[in-house]
Design a protein around this motif. Sequence first.
Motif, PDB file in Angstrom:
ATOM      1  N   MET A  16       0.788  -1.228   0.000  1.00 27.69           N
ATOM      2  CA  MET A  16       0.000   0.000   0.000  1.00 27.69           C
ATOM      3  C   MET A  16       0.820   1.279   0.000  1.00 27.69           C
ATOM      4  N   LEU A  17       2.061   1.229   0.480  1.00 29.03           N
ATOM      5  CA  LEU A  17       2.884   2.431   0.564  1.00 29.03           C
ATOM      6  C   LEU A  17       3.984   2.404  -0.492  1.00 29.03           C
ATOM      7  N   PRO A  18       4.554   3.550  -0.792  1.00 28.73           N
ATOM      8  CA  PRO A  18       5.646   3.590  -1.781  1.00 28.73           C
ATOM      9  C   PRO A  18       6.818   2.715  -1.355  1.00 28.73           C
ATOM     10  N   THR A  19       7.557   2.233  -2.329  1.00 26.41           N
ATOM     11  CA  THR A  19       8.698   1.354  -2.045  1.00 26.41           C
ATOM     12  C   THR A  19       9.822   2.086  -1.320  1.00 26.41           C
ATOM     13  N   THR A  20       9.766   3.401  -1.273  1.00 22.73           N
ATOM     14  CA  THR A  20      10.787   4.173  -0.558  1.00 22.73           C
ATOM     15  C   THR A  20      10.591   4.146   0.952  1.00 22.73           C
ATOM     16  N   VAL A  21       9.454   3.626   1.409  1.00 19.19           N
ATOM     17  CA  VAL A  21       9.164   3.538   2.842  1.00 19.19           C
ATOM     18  C   VAL A  21       9.708   2.215   3.362  1.00 19.19           C
ATOM     19  N   PHE A  22      10.570   2.285   4.390  1.00 19.15           N
ATOM     20  CA  PHE A  22      11.125   1.082   5.004  1.00 19.15           C
ATOM     21  C   PHE A  22      10.124   0.520   5.994  1.00 19.15           C
ATOM     22  N   VAL A  23       9.844  -0.761   5.863  1.00 17.66           N
ATOM     23  CA  VAL A  23       8.879  -1.447   6.728  1.00 17.66           C
ATOM     24  C   VAL A  23       9.525  -2.722   7.251  1.00 17.66           C
ATOM     25  N   ALA A  24       9.391  -2.964   8.533  1.00 14.17           N
ATOM     26  CA  ALA A  24       9.892  -4.211   9.122  1.00 14.17           C
ATOM     27  C   ALA A  24       8.941  -4.615  10.242  1.00 14.17           C
ATOM     28  N   ALA A 129      -6.158   5.264   1.737  1.00 18.32           N
ATOM     29  CA  ALA A 129      -7.515   4.761   1.556  1.00 18.32           C
ATOM     30  C   ALA A 129      -8.065   5.215   0.203  1.00 18.32           C
ATOM     31  N   GLY A 130      -8.541   4.271  -0.568  1.00 21.73           N
ATOM     32  CA  GLY A 130      -9.124   4.590  -1.865  1.00 21.73           C
ATOM     33  C   GLY A 130      -8.114   4.690  -2.996  1.00 21.73           C
ATOM     34  N   GLN A 131      -6.825   4.657  -2.694  1.00 14.27           N
ATOM     35  CA  GLN A 131      -5.808   4.724  -3.746  1.00 14.27           C
ATOM     36  C   GLN A 131      -5.546   3.336  -4.285  1.00 14.27           C
ATOM     37  N   GLN A 132      -5.044   3.279  -5.493  1.00 11.54           N
ATOM     38  CA  GLN A 132      -4.670   2.007  -6.082  1.00 11.54           C
ATOM     39  C   GLN A 132      -3.404   1.506  -5.385  1.00 11.54           C
ATOM     40  N   PRO A 133      -3.378   0.242  -4.959  1.00  8.79           N
ATOM     41  CA  PRO A 133      -2.174  -0.293  -4.335  1.00  8.79           C
ATOM     42  C   PRO A 133      -1.059  -0.430  -5.341  1.00  8.79           C
ATOM     43  N   HIS A 134       0.158  -0.467  -4.832  1.00  7.99           N
ATOM     44  CA  HIS A 134       1.332  -0.634  -5.674  1.00  7.99           C
ATOM     45  C   HIS A 134       1.418  -2.078  -6.155  1.00  7.99           C
TER      46      HIS A 134
END
Length: 135
Positions: A16-24, A129-134
């Motif tokens: 759901m978030l841009p690939t530039t966001v680090f998630v762990a 919310a409501g945006q197209q997922p990546h």
Amino acid sequence: MNAVRSPMAEALTRKMLPTTVFVASAGVRSGERDPFVDAVLAEEGLSLGDHRPRTLDDLEDDYFDIIVTLAPEAHHAALELTRSLAVEVEYWPMPDPTTISGTREQIMAGYRDVRERLKARIGQRFGTAGQQPHP
């Protein structure tokens, strides 16, 4: 135990978030990979890949802008961990689908409920919310 809610949240957030966001994701204790998580993520076209449950100590980085906890024990641990850090800690209480018994479909319904709650919270919190997922 980084086996159900948090890896599900990690996979959904990555989508759901841009690939530039680090998630762990990490848990308070080690756990075993849960096949129901794989099944409900597959329904969304997602996979945990080679994800193995991790603890907070397993994380390679301890610099985060925000930590989201999904269970009371994890929230307490995150608050202790971040006492001297400038990081925002949010608690999103999520039901534990591993407590559900019954038929496979009843269990899957519990896991789907958590997946949908996570998608909604991620969308509300991070404005997706409501945006197209990546892809």
